[in-house]
Scaffold this motif. Structure first.
Motif, short mmCIF file in Angstrom:
data_model
loop_
_atom_site.label_atom_id
_atom_site.label_comp_id
_atom_site.label_asym_id
_atom_site.label_seq_id
_atom_site.Cartn_x
_atom_site.Cartn_y
_atom_site.Cartn_z
N CYS A 49 -6.24 -21.96 -56.59
CA CYS A 49 -7.19 -21.17 -57.38
C CYS A 49 -8.49 -21.89 -57.63
CB CYS A 49 -6.56 -20.74 -58.70
SG CYS A 49 -6.29 -22.12 -59.81
N CYS B 71 -6.91 -27.49 -58.16
CA CYS B 71 -5.85 -26.71 -57.54
C CYS B 71 -6.35 -26.07 -56.25
CB CYS B 71 -5.40 -25.63 -58.52
SG CYS B 71 -4.20 -24.51 -57.80
N HIS C 134 -1.55 -26.55 -59.47
CA HIS C 134 -1.10 -26.85 -60.82
C HIS C 134 -0.04 -25.84 -61.27
CE1 HIS C 134 -3.56 -23.75 -62.64
NE2 HIS C 134 -4.53 -24.14 -61.86
N HIS D 157 0.81 -20.27 -61.65
CA HIS D 157 1.35 -19.97 -60.34
C HIS D 157 2.86 -19.75 -60.34
CE1 HIS D 157 -2.58 -20.63 -58.84
NE2 HIS D 157 -2.60 -21.86 -59.25
ZN LIG Z 1 -4.33 -22.86 -59.63
#
Ligand SMILES: [Zn+2]
Ligand SMILES: [Zn+2]
Ligand SMILES: [Zn+2]
Ligand SMILES: [Zn+2]
Ligand SMILES: [Zn+2]
Ligand SMILES: [Zn+2]
Ligand SMILES: [Zn+2]
Ligand SMILES: [Zn+2]
Length: 293
Positions: A254, A251, A287, A291
């Protein structure tokens, strides 16, 4: 005792997730089972509906006789085999004391299905009404208090949830390439059994594509469909599009690894002619969980 076990209420206990204990009503061995300390039978949660049917009076090969549910195996003085299909009966079976003959659960299920008028357009077996379904979970919404079950597939469903479906196949925005089939007996063993979008375990009811081995659970398909595009997201200036399949990625928001269904944003670059190259080169994968969930 929460579930309905007429005559066994005081002796029945639940054994959680003990794989390897074979059910006395079907041949499978998975999930939670109930066991009666007196009769020594073991039965799946999914097979408990048989206790709803203590006696049968209208079986064509025993017209006018009473077939009774027995929980301790065929009586010693009788042939242990089912007199219809020839298979050896298990601890749970139906017995006719007039004929001294035994029938196994599968042959009784065939009979119950044959006389049931509850034929749904989305399922190839008739459903039956369950009287004591208060504590059984619906395979569509996961809430308790079911009204119907398919005795062959062993799925349970509310009256209100029966009408969510109208066809055995749908086209779904998360898998536009092929129609998805409604499965009612769990995901095929050779597939990744979890939902390919959210990663949750799929239940008895799910949507499936044979060609892609794609599984979609009821939440992502119907109850709370995952948006296929996100345009109002702080993390990326472009529209983010769902890539609805199993794929490893990291991702960009993050840094965590994901294994399915990322959102990606395409920054269009006029020089690139190959569209998939564009995606791979300029993607911003994010992803789903954490989120936007
Ligand atoms: Zn993430
Ligand atoms: Zn069973
Ligand atoms: Zn009989
Ligand atoms: Zn049989
Ligand atoms: Zn339901
Ligand atoms: Zn069925
Ligand atoms: Zn899902
Ligand atoms: Zn497909």
């Amino acid at each position: 005792m929460s579930l309905f076990f007429e005559g066994h209420e005081d002796h029945v206990s639940i054994i959680k997730h003990r794989d390897g204990l074979e059910c006395d009503a079907c041949d499978r061995s998975f999930g939670d089972v109930f066991s009666c300390g007196e009769c020594k039978f073991i039965v799946h949660k999914k097979c408990v509906f048989m206790f709803d049917i203590q006696e049968i009076f209208d079986h064509p090969s025993h017209d006018g006789h009473c077939l009774k549910l027995l929980t301790t195996g065929a009586p010693d003085y009788t042939d242990q085999k089912c007199h219809l299909c020839g298979k050896k009966t298990k601890r749970l079976l139906y017995h006719c004391s007039d004929c001294k003959l035994n029938l196994d659960i599968d042959c009784i299920i065939d009979h119950i299905c044959a006389r049931s008028p509850l034929k749904m357009p989305w399922h190839h077996h008739p459903l039956i009404k369950v009287e004591h379904g208060n504590n059984m979970l619906c395979d569509f919404c996961n809430e308790s208090g079911i009204d119907y079950c398919c005795p062959r597939c062993r799925f349970m469903i509310h009256e209100r949830c029966v009408f969510v479906f109208d066809s055995p196949e749908i086209t779904h925005p998360s898998h536009v390439r092929h129609p998805l089939k409604l499965l009612s007996n769990g995901a095929p063993d050779y597939t990744n059994l979890k939902c390919h979008i959210c990663g949750d375990a799929t239940g008895n009811l799910l949507y499936h594509c044979d060609i892609c081995k794609f599984n979609l659970d009821m939440r992502c398909a119907v109850r709370k469909p995952t948006p296929v595009a996100l345009s109002d997201v702080k993390v990326h200036e472009h529209t983010l599009t769902l890539m609805p399949r199993l794929i490893s990625f990291v991702c960009d928001a993050c840094g965590m690894k994901g294994d399915r269904a990322p959102y990606f944003g395409i920054s269009s670059s006029p020089k690139q002619e190959n569209k998939s190259m564009t995606v791979l080169n300029c993607c911003q994968t994010i992803h789903l969980h954490g989120h936007f969930a």
